[in-house]
Design an enzyme around this catalytic site. Structure first.
Site, PDB file in Angstrom:
ATOM      1  N   GLU A 119       0.985  -1.245  -0.041  1.00  0.00           N
ATOM      2  CA  GLU A 119      -0.100  -0.012  -0.063  1.00  0.00           C
ATOM      3  C   GLU A 119       0.763   1.200  -0.017  1.00  0.00           C
ATOM      4  OE1 GLU A 119      -4.023  -0.136   2.158  1.00  0.00           O
ATOM      5  OE2 GLU A 119      -2.855  -1.340   3.416  1.00  0.00           O
ATOM      6  N   ASP A 132     -13.176  -2.918  -0.980  1.00  0.00           N
ATOM      7  CA  ASP A 132     -12.454  -2.690  -0.061  1.00  0.00           C
ATOM      8  C   ASP A 132     -13.432  -2.062   1.391  1.00  0.00           C
ATOM      9  OD1 ASP A 132     -10.046  -2.372   1.949  1.00  0.00           O
ATOM     10  OD2 ASP A 132      -9.619  -0.267   0.795  1.00  0.00           O
TER      11      ASP A 132
END
Length: 350
Positions: free
Chosen positions: A209, A290
């Site tokens: 990420e 998500d």
């Protein structure tokens, strides 16, 4: 019907598979209002006044990836009792079903609250999934370790995951590591994750990420069953040739969350997303939401964005769902899910 409506209708009709959805980040405005009403009726103060506008992070929002972790406190306050957690789980699964999702692996980090322990937290979600009368969706649970957890908390969560995987193998199917990627180190949690894997749980990792090639290599060498996001692995996105080559060689599937990555400023826009690089390298890709509540999206919307941005045809899009069925953690449900998508493809001559 317009061309746009036709695409949306098609994306909705695909039997979709959701493998990266955080329960508390998936709470819709409607669900949060019901939770707030429950708190008010029960005389429970949530101490947030349900700042719904702050909960959602849209495309023009100035907040970034680090900021988005703060908004979860709003959802946590609204799911702090067994009753509200049960309600949130039930309503969220129903919303995914209504969106055309046939299989979902919801994930959540067990928390100690004033009203329940970590074990009670997991028990509540498990029972909510078990008692669900929904017929068109299979719901399972991935238990999360948050990077802000201490090593001892991680071990405790791993113990709970192992316990419930043995008690409820049809519900608890995996364990994962998530949370703010700037906090903690993967090696701090490797022992807990390894114990869980050795006990039979599948493992997913939020990986790449942020640009941290050393940790990305450690994660990929751990050989998780899936990784989430995978943004900073390709050299163009802050990775290295080593991280990219290892991902391509490993064949580890990547849970891609398009709107999440754009709205958190992890990528500048949809057309710049690393999805295309993964596709071109034949890395397995699974389209996911998500946090559909935080990012005001749906799995239908994510499929539609994918089709439009990367110029896929309907057959290619449907086969993304079919390929996703290979990587679900409930292996005993794989054939059922695969057949559901395959029948859709045959029916529509895709």
């Amino acid at each position: 019907m317009s061309a746009v409506d036709n695409v949306i209708q098609f994306c909705h009709s695909i039997p979709k598979i959701e493998l990266h959805a955080h329960l508390n980040g998936s709470l819709s405005r409607s669900t949060m209002l019901q939770l707030q009403r429950y708190h008010a009726d029960a005389g429970i103060s949530d101490k947030t006044n349900a700042f719904f506008d702050e909960f959602q992070i849209g495309a023009g929002d100035t907040r970034n990836l680090s900021d988005c972790f703060q908004v979860f406190n709003i959802a946590h306050a609204l799911t702090s009792t067994p009753e509200t957690l049960d309600l949130a789980t039930t309503l969220t699964i129903k919303e995914f079903q209504d969106d055309g999702c046939c299989y979902i692996e919801l994930r959540s980090t067990p928390r100690d609250t004033a009203h329940m322990s970590k074990r009670q937290y997991v028990e509540t979600i498990v029972q909510a999934m078990r008692k669900s009368s929904l017929q068109d969706i299979i719901a399972t649970l991935i238990i999360s370790i948050n990077r802000s957890n201490s090593a001892s908390e991680a071990e405790e969560i791993a113990n709970i995951a192992i316990e419930y995987q043995k008690k409820c193998p049809d519900i608890v199917v995996g364990i994962e590591l998530s949370g703010n990627p700037g906090v903690g180190s993967f090696v701090d949690f490797e022992n807990a994750l390894t114990r869980a894997r050795n006990a039979g749980l599948k493992v997913a990792l939020h990986c790449g990420e942020i640009s941290n090639p050393e940790e990305i290599l450690q994660m990929l060498q751990f050989k998780p069953d899936r990784i989430g996001h995978g943004i900073c692995i390709h050299p163009k996105f802050g990775g290295t040739e080593d991280t990219w080559n290892l991902l391509c060689e490993s064949g580890i599937p990547v849970e891609v969350c398009l709107t999440s990555n754009v709205n958190t400023k992890s990528v500048p826009d949809y057309s710049s997303h690393h999805f295309q690089y993964l596709q071109d390298a034949n890395v397995p890709v699974i389209i996911c939401t998500d946090d559909k509540g935080v990012f005001a999206t749906s799995l239908t919307q994510e499929y539609s964005i994918c089709l439009d941005t990367f110029k896929l045809n309907k057959s290619e899009l449907a086969r993304l769902a079919l390929n996703a069925s290979k990587y679900i953690f409930a292996s005993d449900k794989e054939q059922f899910v695969k057949d559901k998508v395959h029948n859709f493809i045959q029916k529509h001559n895709l």
